[in-house]
Design a protein around this motif. Structure first.
Motif, PDB file in Angstrom:
ATOM      1  N   ARG A   9      38.268 -15.013   7.970  1.00  0.00           N
ATOM      2  CA  ARG A   9      37.489 -13.868   8.469  1.00  0.00           C
ATOM      3  C   ARG A   9      37.354 -13.904   9.981  1.00  0.00           C
ATOM      4  N   GLU A  10      37.054 -15.067  10.519  1.00  0.00           N
ATOM      5  CA  GLU A  10      36.918 -15.199  11.972  1.00  0.00           C
ATOM      6  C   GLU A  10      38.250 -14.948  12.670  1.00  0.00           C
ATOM      7  N   LEU A  11      39.309 -15.533  12.125  1.00  0.00           N
ATOM      8  CA  LEU A  11      40.630 -15.365  12.714  1.00  0.00           C
ATOM      9  C   LEU A  11      41.074 -13.905  12.675  1.00  0.00           C
ATOM     10  N   LEU A  12      40.829 -13.238  11.564  1.00  0.00           N
ATOM     11  CA  LEU A  12      41.245 -11.843  11.423  1.00  0.00           C
ATOM     12  C   LEU A  12      40.434 -10.915  12.325  1.00  0.00           C
ATOM     13  N   VAL A  13      39.149 -11.179  12.467  1.00  0.00           N
ATOM     14  CA  VAL A  13      38.329 -10.363  13.377  1.00  0.00           C
ATOM     15  C   VAL A  13      38.828 -10.546  14.810  1.00  0.00           C
ATOM     16  N   GLN A  14      39.066 -11.795  15.208  1.00  0.00           N
ATOM     17  CA  GLN A  14      39.570 -12.054  16.563  1.00  0.00           C
ATOM     18  C   GLN A  14      40.903 -11.339  16.772  1.00  0.00           C
ATOM     19  N   TYR A  15      41.797 -11.434  15.804  1.00  0.00           N
ATOM     20  CA  TYR A  15      43.114 -10.809  15.911  1.00  0.00           C
ATOM     21  C   TYR A  15      42.983  -9.290  15.937  1.00  0.00           C
ATOM     22  N   ALA A  16      42.111  -8.758  15.101  1.00  0.00           N
ATOM     23  CA  ALA A  16      41.919  -7.301  15.017  1.00  0.00           C
ATOM     24  C   ALA A  16      41.423  -6.717  16.329  1.00  0.00           C
ATOM     25  N   ARG A  17      40.681  -7.474  17.099  1.00  0.00           N
ATOM     26  CA  ARG A  17      40.191  -6.969  18.382  1.00  0.00           C
ATOM     27  C   ARG A  17      41.336  -6.635  19.337  1.00  0.00           C
ATOM     28  N   TYR A  18      42.505  -7.205  19.096  1.00  0.00           N
ATOM     29  CA  TYR A  18      43.694  -6.924  19.894  1.00  0.00           C
ATOM     30  C   TYR A  18      44.559  -5.832  19.241  1.00  0.00           C
ATOM     31  N   HIS A  19      44.132  -5.370  18.077  1.00  0.00           N
ATOM     32  CA  HIS A  19      44.960  -4.464  17.274  1.00  0.00           C
ATOM     33  C   HIS A  19      44.090  -3.367  16.665  1.00  0.00           C
ATOM     34  N   ARG A  20      43.651  -2.420  17.491  1.00  0.00           N
ATOM     35  CA  ARG A  20      42.844  -1.311  16.977  1.00  0.00           C
ATOM     36  C   ARG A  20      43.613   0.006  17.029  1.00  0.00           C
ATOM     37  N   ASP A  21      44.654   0.092  17.838  1.00  0.00           N
ATOM     38  CA  ASP A  21      45.458   1.319  17.888  1.00  0.00           C
ATOM     39  C   ASP A  21      46.354   1.361  16.650  1.00  0.00           C
ATOM     40  N   ARG A  22      46.306   2.463  15.925  1.00  0.00           N
ATOM     41  CA  ARG A  22      47.059   2.579  14.672  1.00  0.00           C
ATOM     42  C   ARG A  22      48.571   2.450  14.887  1.00  0.00           C
ATOM     43  N   ARG A  23      49.068   2.888  16.050  1.00  0.00           N
ATOM     44  CA  ARG A  23      50.502   2.740  16.326  1.00  0.00           C
ATOM     45  C   ARG A  23      50.869   1.279  16.503  1.00  0.00           C
ATOM     46  N   ASN A  24      49.987   0.515  17.114  1.00  0.00           N
ATOM     47  CA  ASN A  24      50.219  -0.911  17.279  1.00  0.00           C
ATOM     48  C   ASN A  24      50.249  -1.592  15.908  1.00  0.00           C
ATOM     49  N   ILE A  25      49.294  -1.247  15.060  1.00  0.00           N
ATOM     50  CA  ILE A  25      49.271  -1.825  13.711  1.00  0.00           C
ATOM     51  C   ILE A  25      50.561  -1.461  12.983  1.00  0.00           C
ATOM     52  N   ALA A  26      51.001  -0.207  13.106  1.00  0.00           N
ATOM     53  CA  ALA A  26      52.230   0.232  12.429  1.00  0.00           C
ATOM     54  C   ALA A  26      53.444  -0.554  12.916  1.00  0.00           C
ATOM     55  N   THR A  27      53.526  -0.801  14.228  1.00  0.00           N
ATOM     56  CA  THR A  27      54.677  -1.562  14.727  1.00  0.00           C
ATOM     57  C   THR A  27      54.653  -2.991  14.201  1.00  0.00           C
TER      58      THR A  27
END
Length: 183
Positions: A9-27
């Motif tokens: 959970r901590e790792l994913l929250v930290q990682y998600a903070r760098y990945h909020r743009d949907r295009r970035n997630i898609a890439t």
């Protein structure tokens, strides 16, 4: 640097903070599997044949890396996510293995070419995000990437809702950044 053994959970929250743009997630749905596959290709050599009761097993650096990362994923506190990411990574490594048995040039060109292509796709995503990749601040992000993409896929299927909601609450909602505005 923070511990590599933090909860998922901590790792994913930290990682998600760098990945909020949907295009970035898609890439990342393209780039990360390409990178994992390419690593599977590049680490498919050398193979050591090991006799087992079921037959001969080719033991490779890719298989060893998969086993070690599987243990890591399974011990981060989100067991089913750990199982899912290990199955995805194992499938990619297994599909990559035959490419390691060909000629040396083909093995290297395919493996390194896919690796570079995967990273180009990743960096395109971070252009949309307007932020550097997570691993530049914490190398463990290299392991969290496949976990994040697998989690996002599971979220899209309606699974792991509590984890999805906690990530969104702590990292913020996803969006599409206006590229005309500063990040």
């Amino acid at each position: 640097m923070a511990s590599a053994f933090r909860p998922a959970r901590e790792l994913l929250v930290q990682y998600a903070r760098y990945h909020r743009d949907r295009r970035n997630i898609a890439t990342h749905f393209v780039g990360i599997p390409l990178i994992v596959f390419a690593v599977g290709v590049l680490l498919a050599r050398p193979a050591l044949d090991v006799a087992t009761p079921a037959g001969v097993l080719a033991l490779t650096p890719a298989a060893l890396l998969w086993a070690v990362t599987t243990l890591w994923y399974l011990t981060r506190g989100e067991f089913w996510l750990g199982v899912a990411v290990s199955v995805v990574n194992g499938t990619l490594v297994a599909l990559a293995a035959p490419l390691g048995t060909g000629g040396l040039t083909a093995w290297f060109v395919v493996g390194s070419g896919l690796f570079l292509l995967g990273w180009l796709v990743q960096f395109l995503g971070h252009y949309y995000e307007g932020r550097k990749p997570a691993f530049t601040d914490d190398l463990i992000g290299l392991l969290v990437g496949p976990q994040f993409v697998t989690a996002e896929a599971l979220f899209s299927l309606g699974l792991l809702r509590g984890l999805r909601d906690e990530i969104a609450q702590r990292a913020g909602p996803t969006h599409v950044r206006d590229l005309a505005l500063p990040a």
